[in-house]
Design an enzyme around this catalytic site. Sequence first.
Site: not given
Ligand code: CA
Length: 671
Positions: A606, A254, A319, A195
């Site tokens: 067949c 997180t 990030d 988050g």
């Molecule tokens: Ca991230």
Amino acid sequence: MLRRLLPIALLLLPLSAHAAAGGAASVDDARLVGAASEPQNWLTHGRDYAEQRFSPLDQVRPENIGRLMRVWSYETGLKRGHEATPIVVDGVMYATGSWSIVFALDAKTGEELWRFDPGVPKAVGAKACCDVVNRGVAVYEGKVFVGALDGRLIALDAKTGKPVWETVTVDQSKAYTITGAPRVVKGKVIIGNGGAEFGVRGYVSAYDANDGKLVWRTFTVPGNPADGFESPALEKAAKTWSGGEWWKIGGGGTAWDSMAFDPDLDTLYVGTGNGSPWSRVHRSPGGGDNLYLSSILALDPDTGDLKWHFQTTPGDNWDFTATQHMILADLEIEGKPRKVLMQAPKNGYFWVIDRETGEFLSAKPYVEVTWADGVDPKTGRPHETGTANYGNGIAMVKPTAFGGHNWQPMSFNPETGLVYIPAQEVLGAYRFNPKEVLTAEHFNTQTDLAPFATLVREIVSGHLLAWDPVKQEEAWRHPYAMPWNGGTLTTAGDLVFQGTADGRFIALNATDGHKLWEFHTGSGVIAAPISYAIDGVQYVSIIAGWGGAFALVGGDAAAQGGTPSKGIVHTFALSDQAITSAVVEELLASRDPALAKREDLYHRWCARCHGVTAVGGGAVADLRHSTPDMKKAFVEIVHKGMPGVGMPSFGEILTEQEIEEIQTYVLGRAD
Ligand code: CA
């Protein structure tokens, strides 16, 4: 002499080791600690607590892999990303699909034993940065544990799939999600959450496996100093944040994926994520490292207390999570045996640290890195180049938020000494977005997606990277046109397995990277494969199902992948192992007697022209799909024949009833 040889001979026959065949109920601490010595099973997320993803099974090898065939498949019936590593306990497979849906399968046949839908409200999907994915379950003392996307931790009865207990692990008014697989350590279920793109404060929790009671919770970043701190470690961390009101916007950090455990050192390792928001300019305008963002935390598993930390990206701005897979191994470094922890986080450096003390041992870029130009040889602290600082202008940065490597697990083969990394090259274009108002609960990175979106198609590629962690250098690579390929598995059969974004499952020689085998999976693969054994047969299994962060944000570049998004478990074995006379007898015995009679008639008269099982084989007309007129005239055509097209008359050979039986068979094949 014989006595001495006997135990060695038994060791050489791990496939027949069914000593611990007690099923999920018998998975206890001792079995989890010894998971590496149960080659037939895959008892925990990374196969063992060291998370090496190395299978000691060696029935499948470079010499015979041409005979590796799919023996069963299971369609999950779900779209969107499938990221789970299955758990296999004594012949039963437990795995998850998207939306945290859990299923148990007979690992030999693929037969569904039970399925559990936690009923996650679909609106929760909007709180997930990176698709409605789930990376799998944990199994312990008869229970299967899953973290649901909406933040619940649920314990299921491993036999029935019925809930035993559930507990809400997050404040559901905030944008917390769970996508990671729980681990069970010393009777406690360990789970984090995600988050950080939505303004939350990261933490990891431990729950009693018996009843779901919270045992401890460790926050990864400090809260509001005015409220006091939960621990001395957080008080210390707060000194590395400066000038902002980060607690109002969560702070991030997180712990959404990686964990490992060393039972000898009694230490639990947890990787933490990026800052919230990404841009540090407002998060901590006075600077500072912002502990414990993008860090490896060594915790006491009984209390959650911090033993030490190692931060891979001080003052994260891009990030650059350190939630990527961690592997514990014993390596000889500069002539000394060292207990190490290895990680290839998003920031592009491959880290080797001492897992007892957190001491830095070495780091080298495993992909192209432009945000830093090296690390301090003593402390391992990266030296930023400054070119990656973004404001109103655009900073071109490698790697990017997708990472040089993301959550897709890497593996370590102690026999080759190599780590197999699902590596990728994605150029980032970061620009500060001053218009983005910082609020909790909404997507909230303070960076602008527009510059990235304009160039994403042009600047992506991926490769499987074999990395020597002692020399800190590349051994070999296998290139892909796309990034976002699956996790890896390596085996004692000198193999590496990996699924690809463009929908293949491939096997390479673990020593030299030579490609040996591939299978088309019907959807892009992002999950990691596993291997296990039942009744002396080695199986390899992979869950296909395209999705995840790159599928959502990669735009046109992602659309080139192995779409459609469709969840399928594919399981493989060597044909001569999987297809024995006993298996064929069993298949024949399971035929419906009336169907068997019709099939035998068809085969006798067949099949030589129309193909066994009436499929036609691609060379002759497929009887299953003949025209309605032909179907109407079936009995007459077979009775009289059609000499012009080579169809003989069977009027003298077959009765009308037999011809009708054959027609019933052919029509049945079209279902
Ligand atoms: Ca991230």
